[in-house]
Motif scaffolding. Sequence first.
Motif, PDB file in Angstrom:
ATOM      1  N   VAL A  50      25.868  42.705  31.879  1.00 53.30           N
ATOM      2  CA  VAL A  50      26.313  42.026  32.818  1.00 53.30           C
ATOM      3  C   VAL A  50      26.547  42.232  34.252  1.00 53.30           C
ATOM      4  N   LEU A  51      25.995  41.591  35.018  1.00 58.70           N
ATOM      5  CA  LEU A  51      26.220  41.782  36.392  1.00 58.70           C
ATOM      6  C   LEU A  51      27.379  40.667  37.159  1.00 58.70           C
ATOM      7  N   VAL A  52      27.946  40.985  38.251  1.00 56.80           N
ATOM      8  CA  VAL A  52      28.794  40.259  38.532  1.00 56.80           C
ATOM      9  C   VAL A  52      28.559  39.989  40.297  1.00 56.80           C
ATOM     10  N   ALA A  53      28.408  38.755  40.698  1.00 56.46           N
ATOM     11  CA  ALA A  53      27.842  38.990  42.120  1.00 56.46           C
ATOM     12  C   ALA A  53      28.461  37.740  42.707  1.00 56.46           C
ATOM     13  N   ASP A  54      28.578  37.693  44.243  1.00 50.51           N
ATOM     14  CA  ASP A  54      29.094  36.590  45.009  1.00 50.51           C
ATOM     15  C   ASP A  54      28.892  36.969  46.552  1.00 50.51           C
ATOM     16  N   ASN A  55      28.771  35.846  47.201  1.00 51.86           N
ATOM     17  CA  ASN A  55      28.562  36.203  48.677  1.00 51.86           C
ATOM     18  C   ASN A  55      29.716  35.688  49.298  1.00 51.86           C
ATOM     19  N   PRO A  56      30.944  36.403  49.473  1.00 48.66           N
ATOM     20  CA  PRO A  56      32.233  35.898  50.064  1.00 48.66           C
ATOM     21  C   PRO A  56      31.932  35.407  51.542  1.00 48.66           C
ATOM     22  N   ILE A  57      33.094  34.503  51.963  1.00 40.66           N
ATOM     23  CA  ILE A  57      33.154  33.918  53.222  1.00 40.66           C
ATOM     24  C   ILE A  57      33.854  35.207  54.138  1.00 40.66           C
ATOM     25  N   ASN A  58      34.894  35.681  53.390  1.00 40.62           N
ATOM     26  CA  ASN A  58      35.605  36.583  53.940  1.00 40.62           C
ATOM     27  C   ASN A  58      34.867  38.032  53.878  1.00 40.62           C
ATOM     28  N   SER A  59      35.431  39.148  54.331  1.00 34.42           N
ATOM     29  CA  SER A  59      34.628  40.378  54.152  1.00 34.42           C
ATOM     30  C   SER A  59      34.748  40.902  52.736  1.00 34.42           C
ATOM     31  N   PRO A  60      33.538  41.158  52.266  1.00 38.41           N
ATOM     32  CA  PRO A  60      33.239  41.416  50.693  1.00 38.41           C
ATOM     33  C   PRO A  60      34.360  42.767  50.151  1.00 38.41           C
ATOM     34  N   GLU A  61      34.574  43.615  50.856  1.00 39.40           N
ATOM     35  CA  GLU A  61      35.145  44.726  50.399  1.00 39.40           C
ATOM     36  C   GLU A  61      36.580  44.241  50.031  1.00 39.40           C
ATOM     37  N   GLY A  62      37.069  43.443  51.108  1.00 41.98           N
ATOM     38  CA  GLY A  62      38.328  42.934  50.821  1.00 41.98           C
ATOM     39  C   GLY A  62      38.568  41.945  49.908  1.00 41.98           C
ATOM     40  N   ALA A  63      37.714  41.104  49.848  1.00 37.77           N
ATOM     41  CA  ALA A  63      37.585  39.821  48.876  1.00 37.77           C
ATOM     42  C   ALA A  63      37.343  40.508  47.366  1.00 37.77           C
ATOM     43  N   PHE A  64      36.517  41.163  47.126  1.00 36.56           N
ATOM     44  CA  PHE A  64      36.395  41.556  45.904  1.00 36.56           C
ATOM     45  C   PHE A  64      37.734  42.527  45.383  1.00 36.56           C
ATOM     46  N   HIS A  65      38.254  43.108  46.166  1.00 30.50           N
ATOM     47  CA  HIS A  65      39.414  43.940  45.832  1.00 30.50           C
ATOM     48  C   HIS A  65      40.675  43.182  45.626  1.00 30.50           C
ATOM     49  N   ARG A  66      40.943  42.544  46.516  1.00 29.81           N
ATOM     50  CA  ARG A  66      42.203  41.838  46.559  1.00 29.81           C
ATOM     51  C   ARG A  66      42.227  40.622  45.467  1.00 29.81           C
ATOM     52  N   SER A  67      41.102  39.768  45.167  1.00 26.83           N
ATOM     53  CA  SER A  67      40.917  38.903  44.225  1.00 26.83           C
ATOM     54  C   SER A  67      41.097  39.674  42.820  1.00 26.83           C
ATOM     55  N   GLY A  68      41.073  41.102  42.636  1.00 35.36           N
ATOM     56  CA  GLY A  68      41.080  41.437  41.220  1.00 35.36           C
ATOM     57  C   GLY A  68      39.810  41.427  40.651  1.00 35.36           C
ATOM     58  N   ILE A  69      38.856  40.875  41.082  1.00 38.62           N
ATOM     59  CA  ILE A  69      37.499  40.694  40.390  1.00 38.62           C
ATOM     60  C   ILE A  69      36.665  42.164  40.186  1.00 38.62           C
ATOM     61  N   LYS A  70      36.882  42.719  41.284  1.00 37.20           N
ATOM     62  CA  LYS A  70      36.138  44.257  41.276  1.00 37.20           C
ATOM     63  C   LYS A  70      36.662  44.981  40.122  1.00 37.20           C
ATOM     64  N   ALA A  71      38.212  45.112  39.905  1.00 34.94           N
ATOM     65  CA  ALA A  71      38.688  45.935  39.161  1.00 34.94           C
ATOM     66  C   ALA A  71      38.368  45.411  37.715  1.00 34.94           C
ATOM     67  N   ALA A  72      38.537  44.084  37.660  1.00 35.13           N
ATOM     68  CA  ALA A  72      38.435  43.428  36.207  1.00 35.13           C
ATOM     69  C   ALA A  72      36.968  43.799  35.695  1.00 35.13           C
ATOM     70  N   ALA A  73      35.871  43.153  36.615  1.00 35.50           N
ATOM     71  CA  ALA A  73      34.543  43.490  36.267  1.00 35.50           C
ATOM     72  C   ALA A  73      34.252  45.042  35.745  1.00 35.50           C
ATOM     73  N   GLU A  74      34.661  45.728  36.704  1.00 35.88           N
ATOM     74  CA  GLU A  74      34.143  47.363  36.228  1.00 35.88           C
ATOM     75  C   GLU A  74      35.182  47.828  35.049  1.00 35.88           C
ATOM     76  N   GLU A  75      36.371  47.272  34.828  1.00 34.08           N
ATOM     77  CA  GLU A  75      36.832  47.671  34.016  1.00 34.08           C
ATOM     78  C   GLU A  75      36.341  47.028  32.360  1.00 34.08           C
ATOM     79  N   GLU A  76      35.720  46.096  32.560  1.00 32.30           N
ATOM     80  CA  GLU A  76      35.078  45.522  31.379  1.00 32.30           C
ATOM     81  C   GLU A  76      33.654  45.886  31.332  1.00 32.30           C
ATOM     82  N   GLY A  77      33.264  46.865  31.982  1.00 31.00           N
ATOM     83  CA  GLY A  77      31.710  47.417  31.922  1.00 31.00           C
ATOM     84  C   GLY A  77      30.550  46.503  32.464  1.00 31.00           C
TER      85      GLY A  77
END
Lengths: 207, 322, 501
Positions: free
Chosen positions: B129-156
Motif C-alpha cells: 500500500v502507498l499513500v499519497a497526496d499533493n497538499p495545498i498547504n505545506s506537505p510536512e504540516g498537512a500530513f502530520h497534523r491530519s494524522g495521515i502520516k502516523a496512521a499510514a506508517e503504523e498500518e505498514g
Amino acid sequence: MTPVQRPVSPAERRVSMALLALLPLIALAVYLKGQRYDPATFSLDPAFLDEPGIGAAGLLRLDDLAAAVADAAWQADGGVEHFTADTLYEKIDGRADIYLANGVRTLQFVSFTDGQSFIDIFLYDMTTPEQASAMLAVERPPDAPAGDLGGDSYRADASRFFREGRYYVQVIASESSDRLAAVGLRLAQTVAARVRAGSPPVPMDSR
Amino acid sequence: MTDDTADRREFLKQVSRTGLALAGASLGAWWLHNRPTAVEATPVTLPRYDVLLGAGDPRLAIAHGTSVDTMVRAAVEALGGMSRFVVRGDTVLIKPNVAFDRPPALASTTHPDILRAVIRLCREAGARVLVADNPINSPEGAFHRSGIKAAAEEEGAVVRYPRPGMFETVRLGGVVLETWPVFYEPLREATKVIGIAPTKDHNLCGASLTMKNWYGLLGGARNLLHQKIDDVIADLASLVRPTLVFLDATRMLMTNGPTGGRLSDVVAGDTIVCGVDQVAVDAYGATRLGRDPQDLGYLRHAQARGLGALRWQSLNPRELTV
Amino acid sequence: MNITKTRLAFQVFFVGLFLFLAFVTAFDRLKGFPVSLFLELDPLVGIGTSLTTHSLYRGLLWALPVVLLTLVLGRVFCGWVCPFGAIHHLIGWLSVRRSSPQQQVEGNRYRRINAFKYYLLVAFGAAALLGTLQIGLLDPIVTFYRSLSTAVWPTVDQATGSIFLRPPAYRLSWVFGSLFGLLLVLNVGWPRFFCRVLCPLGALMGLLGRFAWWRIDRDPAKCTDCDLCLKACEGAADPQSHLRKAECFVCMNCLNDCQYGAISFRFLPSVTREVAHPDLRRRHVLLGALAGVLFYPLSRASGELTKNFDKAVIRPPGSLAEPEFLARCTKCEQCLRVCPTNVLQPTLFEAGLEGFWTPVMNNRMGYCELNCVLCGQVCPTGAIERISLDRKLGLGEYRDRPIKVGTAFFDRGRCLPWAMDTHCVVCEEVCPTSPKAIFTRPVEVVSRNGTTLTLKQPYVDLERCTGCGICEYACPVKDLAGVRVTAIGETRSADRTLLLN
C-alpha cells in the motif's frame, strides 16, 4: 598541523582528558533537550477551537442514546438529521423564523420509537448561552413546572426542555405517559451530560 | 634526418588522431542538428484501475453505525469482499484528502481511522500500500497534523511526498483538460487506486466528495481550474477510473468548507459509503449535505458524459446498519 | 593528549553541532532541539540587546558563562568554540600549508588594520545605546546562520535534493552567498581575516580578555627570537614579543611550534611581557562612535517607522511593534529558515535603513500557515515573541482577539470575477478562518457573447481577516494578484490598526 615534537606533561594530559570528556556530555544534553518539547506546537487540540463546550458533532450519538434508554423496544427511527440555518424550515416550517431571530446555527434531530409512540430530540445550537436562554423563555408556558434536569429547564407533561451551554434542547414525547416520561428523562440526561462534558467528538475507533 | 619508419608511424598517428577529431565533430554536429529543437513531453496515459464486474454484482454499499472499522469492513463485504478488487501482489495507491494542515476532528481532511481500516483490508488481501497526496498547504504540516502520516506508517503503508520532479504531463482527454501535470510518481507503481474522501461543503462547486478528491493528484497551476470547476471535476473522473472509492460521512463538514476551522462546522453523519461508481457515491453524499444532486453542476456534467449514475438509487445499493 | 589536538576536537565538535542545529531547524526535524544555542551563547547578541532593550531575553542568559569564561581565560571562544572562526581557520590553514615557515610567520604578524574591528564594535555599541540593533550585519554567528539558511542549504539542495521537500527561494540569496564566499576566500593569503579585522564579537572578546588570569607567556631566557611561534598564531597576537592579550585566541599553536619550550600557558605571568589593551587610536574610536550615534537619528528621520511605513513590511505573527522589533532583530534569518511556506524574505530598505535584512512576508512566495507558530519558537531575541497557538488564533483566553499581520484587499480591476466575467474564488476556498474572512455575493452578468452568467464575487470581511496571505498566494493572477495583503490592520502596532474595536 605540524607533527608534535613537544613532550606532553601529565598536567596537560589530564586537562585535555577532562576537557574532551565535556564534549559527549554537551552532545547528550543537546539530544535530551531535543526530546523535550510541547507537542501542542506541532499539532492542534481541536478542543481549543470552539467556545467552552463542544462542537455540534458528537452531541447526538446513537450508541450513547440507545445505551441510555437500555430498552430493546426503543430504536432510533432513521439516523441523526442535520440542518443549518438555511435549511431549518424544512424541518420546523414557520417556526424557523423565531429561531433564526435568536441566532440559531444548526439543528440536529433524532427520533426514538418503540413502534407505537415516539420521542423526538431537537438539539439547537443557538450560538451563545444567552440566546439559548432566550429561546427557552420564549417557548416556555407560564405555568410549566421546573424541570428535573436542574438549571435552566422545564417540563411539560412527558416532554422536557432545557438549555445546556449554548444549546437549546427539546425532548418531546408523542403522548403523556409515565413510561415515555421515564425514557425521555434518560435521553435528556444523556444529551445534557455530553454537552456539559465539553469534550470533542469521541473518535470512532477508541484506541 | 630521422629514418623513414619512424616518420610513417608518426604520420599515421597524426592522421588518425586528426581524422578521428574531424569525424567526431562532424557526426556530433549532425546528430545534434537532427534532434528536435523544442522537446515536447509525451503525455502519459493512466491505465484504468477499475475491476470488471458482472451485471448483477453490487456496486454501491452504504453502512451506518459508529465503529469505522466495522462499517468499512461491512461495506466492502457487501460489495463482495476486498479480494474481489485487490489481489495478492497488487500495489494499491490510496489517495486520501490531505489538502489542509488541520487536525482530523475538523473534517477537512480524510480521517485517519478510515484510512487505517482500508489499509488493513488491502494488506489482508496481500497488497502493498502507498499513500499519497499533493497538499495545498505545506506537505510536512498537512500530513502530520491530519494524522495521515502516523496512521499510514503504523498500518505498514508507505507515504509518498510530492517533490518537484515527481510530476508528469498526463493525458486526461477531458472536455477542459486535455493534458495536465499530475503527481505521477506514486501512480507509476500502482496497479490499483482507491480514493478516500471526506464529505465537505464547498462554496464554488457545491460539495467536495470523491470526484473532487482527485484534485489532490494535480500539480501545475491548478488554481486556474476554478474558472471551469464543474467541467474540471467531471474531467477528473475520466483521469482516474478507480478500483474503489470511499466516502467518509461519519463526520461531515457542513459549513465553511472546504477548509472548515471550527468543531461547530462539523456534524456527525454515522455513515460510510463504498462504491465503484464515483458519480453515484457523490450523488448520495450530496443528499447527506442537504443538497439535491441535480443542483450540482459537476454531477450533471459527469452524468451527461456517461461517467456514472447520478440516480444512485438505480444501482440497488446495499444499505446496512452495523 | 596534546592540548592543540584537544582544541581541534572542540572546533570540529562545535562546527558539527552548529551545522546539525542549523539543519534541524525545520518543521519535521525541530522537536525540542535548542537551535538558537549559538546565538544565545553569543555575548554580542546578549550585550547588544541589553543595550537596546535594557533586558536579557530568555536563553540569552547563556552569554553570561561565556563572558565569565572570557574574563578568566581570554578569547577561548574564538579559538575553541566559534564555528565561523573554525571555518576561517580551516581555510586559512589549507591555503598556507604549502608556504614556507617564514611566509607563514609573515602572514601572522600583527597589523594596524586589525584594530578596525574595535571601531566597528564602538559604532555598533553607540548605535545600540540609542536603541537600534545593527550588530547582526557582521556578527559571526549571525552571519553564519544567515548564510547557511539563505544560500548554503539551497545550494546543497540543488545539488543533492537532500534537504527540502519544497526547495525555498530567498531574495538576496546571491548577496548572502557571495558575501559568505568572499569572507571565506579572503582567508587565502590572509589567515582569519574576518576574525582579526572585521569581527565585532572578537573585538568584544578582546575587550573582555584584558583581565584574563591565564595567558600565553614567553620565557625570554629560553627564547631565541626565531619567531616560529608566529607560524601558526591564529590571532596575530605577537607571542614572539609582548603578547597582545586582546588578540590571542588561546589556540595553543605557539606552544607546539616553539622548539625551545619558551612558550607556556601560565597563571598571572608578569604584566611587563604583555599588551593588555587593544591598540586603538582615539581619533578612530571617536569616529566610530560618531558614526554609530548619527546612524539612529538619520535613519529615523527618513520616516519609515512613522508616516512613511511601507505597506510591504508585513512582519511575522508575534512580532513586536516596529521600534521594539528593530531593537531586537539580529537579522539571523532563523525565522526564514524554519518557515514552512517560504513566505519570509529579507528586506532591502523597505523597512528603512535600520530594517536592512530583517524578515517580512512576501505573499507571492508563500503565506502564513494558520496553525503554525514556529518563527517565534526559534527567534533568539524575542523580536518575534514565542506565542502560543491560542494567542495567534484568538482562542481560549484570547478569544476573538487573533493576531493580525495585515489585511487583504481586492483589486477589482484584476480579480477574475470582478473584472473579467470569469468564475474563480480560489481565495475563498483556501481562506483558513472559520467563518471565512472572504465571502461571496452572487451577481448576474451578461457576458460579451450574450450568455448570462451568475458570478460569485468575493469580498473581504475586515473583522475576520488576519492577513495570512494565502488568498494572494493562491490567486491565479500571479504576477500582481487580484487580492493583496498589506500591513495596515496589523495588531502589533497601535498606530496601524484599521477597525475601531
